[in-house]
Design a protein around this motif. Structure first.
Motif, PDB file in Angstrom:
ATOM      1  N   SER A   7       0.858  -1.185   0.000  1.00 36.09           N
ATOM      2  CA  SER A   7       0.000   0.000   0.000  1.00 36.09           C
ATOM      3  C   SER A   7       0.898   1.240   0.000  1.00 36.09           C
ATOM      4  O   SER A   7       2.106   1.139   0.231  1.00 36.09           O
ATOM      5  CB  SER A   7      -0.921   0.013   1.215  1.00 36.09           C
ATOM      6  N   GLY A   8       0.283   2.388  -0.270  1.00 41.27           N
ATOM      7  CA  GLY A   8       1.007   3.642  -0.186  1.00 41.27           C
ATOM      8  C   GLY A   8       1.396   4.270  -1.507  1.00 41.27           C
ATOM      9  O   GLY A   8       1.945   5.371  -1.538  1.00 41.27           O
ATOM     10  N   GLY A   9       1.123   3.573  -2.595  1.00 42.48           N
ATOM     11  CA  GLY A   9       1.441   4.148  -3.889  1.00 42.48           C
ATOM     12  C   GLY A   9       0.523   5.315  -4.229  1.00 42.48           C
ATOM     13  O   GLY A   9      -0.457   5.582  -3.525  1.00 42.48           O
ATOM     14  N   GLY A  10       0.849   6.022  -5.314  1.00 48.94           N
ATOM     15  CA  GLY A  10       0.020   7.138  -5.731  1.00 48.94           C
ATOM     16  C   GLY A  10       0.737   8.025  -6.722  1.00 48.94           C
ATOM     17  O   GLY A  10       1.776   7.646  -7.276  1.00 48.94           O
ATOM     18  N   CYS A  22       4.369  -2.687   3.227  1.00 46.15           N
ATOM     19  CA  CYS A  22       4.078  -4.063   2.818  1.00 46.15           C
ATOM     20  C   CYS A  22       3.760  -4.849   4.083  1.00 46.15           C
ATOM     21  O   CYS A  22       4.650  -5.069   4.917  1.00 46.15           O
ATOM     22  CB  CYS A  22       5.253  -4.662   2.077  1.00 46.15           C
ATOM     23  N   ALA A  23       2.514  -5.240   4.216  1.00 48.82           N
ATOM     24  CA  ALA A  23       2.082  -6.019   5.375  1.00 48.82           C
ATOM     25  C   ALA A  23       2.160  -7.497   5.038  1.00 48.82           C
ATOM     26  O   ALA A  23       1.654  -7.933   3.994  1.00 48.82           O
ATOM     27  CB  ALA A  23       0.663  -5.634   5.756  1.00 48.82           C
ATOM     28  N   ALA A  24       2.778  -8.254   5.941  1.00 48.30           N
ATOM     29  CA  ALA A  24       2.975  -9.684   5.707  1.00 48.30           C
ATOM     30  C   ALA A  24       2.170 -10.505   6.709  1.00 48.30           C
ATOM     31  O   ALA A  24       2.057 -10.139   7.882  1.00 48.30           O
ATOM     32  CB  ALA A  24       4.448 -10.027   5.840  1.00 48.30           C
ATOM     33  N   TYR A  80       8.848  -1.263   5.020  1.00 51.87           N
ATOM     34  CA  TYR A  80       8.556   0.042   4.455  1.00 51.87           C
ATOM     35  C   TYR A  80       9.603   0.424   3.419  1.00 51.87           C
ATOM     36  O   TYR A  80      10.738  -0.032   3.458  1.00 51.87           O
ATOM     37  CB  TYR A  80       8.554   1.105   5.558  1.00 51.87           C
ATOM     38  N   LEU A  81       9.189   1.297   2.518  1.00 48.61           N
ATOM     39  CA  LEU A  81      10.124   1.914   1.591  1.00 48.61           C
ATOM     40  C   LEU A  81       9.828   3.411   1.579  1.00 48.61           C
ATOM     41  O   LEU A  81       8.802   3.835   1.036  1.00 48.61           O
ATOM     42  CB  LEU A  81      10.013   1.335   0.186  1.00 48.61           C
TER      43      LEU A  81
END
Length: 124
Positions: A7-10, A22-24, A80-81
């Motif tokens: 998640s978190g793109g845009g 990125c949730a694992a 995270y990135l």
């Protein structure tokens, strides 16, 4: 088995920042090396950054060194990135990947588990 959800793109302007997550799933997240890859339209998927089990070992592609930071929270099963100073050439679908190895590798074939990807678009 590990399931990964990014998640978190845009959409962001050049020079801006984004943070991908990125949730694992799974109880052994801390025993996986995690990495981010990206794939631009019409191009091969390429390594961006990787982080080992204990977060003490990180590896970056030359194209993102000094701008991107990979981190992990083993209590939250999340990697995270942080992406700063974004450029139009950073535009791609970003994928999270997991590997049983202790240390990160840049080789795509080493990673056993992949997320579905999140789109990052950087406008000029």
């Amino acid at each position: 088995q590990v399931q990964l959800v990014e998640s978190g793109g845009g959409l962001v302007q050049a020079g801006g920042s984004l943070r991908l997550s990125c949730a694992a799933s799974g109880r052994t997240f801390s025993r996986y090396t995690m990495a981010w890859f990206r794939q631009a339209a019409g191009k091969e998927r390429e390594f961006v950054a990787g982080i080992g089990w204990s977060a003490g070992r990180t590896v970056y592609a030359d194209s993102v060194k000094g701008r991107f930071t990979i981190s992990r929270d083993n209590t939250e099963n999340t990697v995270y990135l942080q992406m700063n100073s974004l450029k139009p050439e950073d535009t791609a679908v970003y994928y999270c990947a997991a590997d049983r190895a202790v240390m990160p590798t840049t080789l795509r074939r080493s990673y056993d588990y992949w997320g579905q990807g999140t789109q990052v678009t950087v406008s000029s």
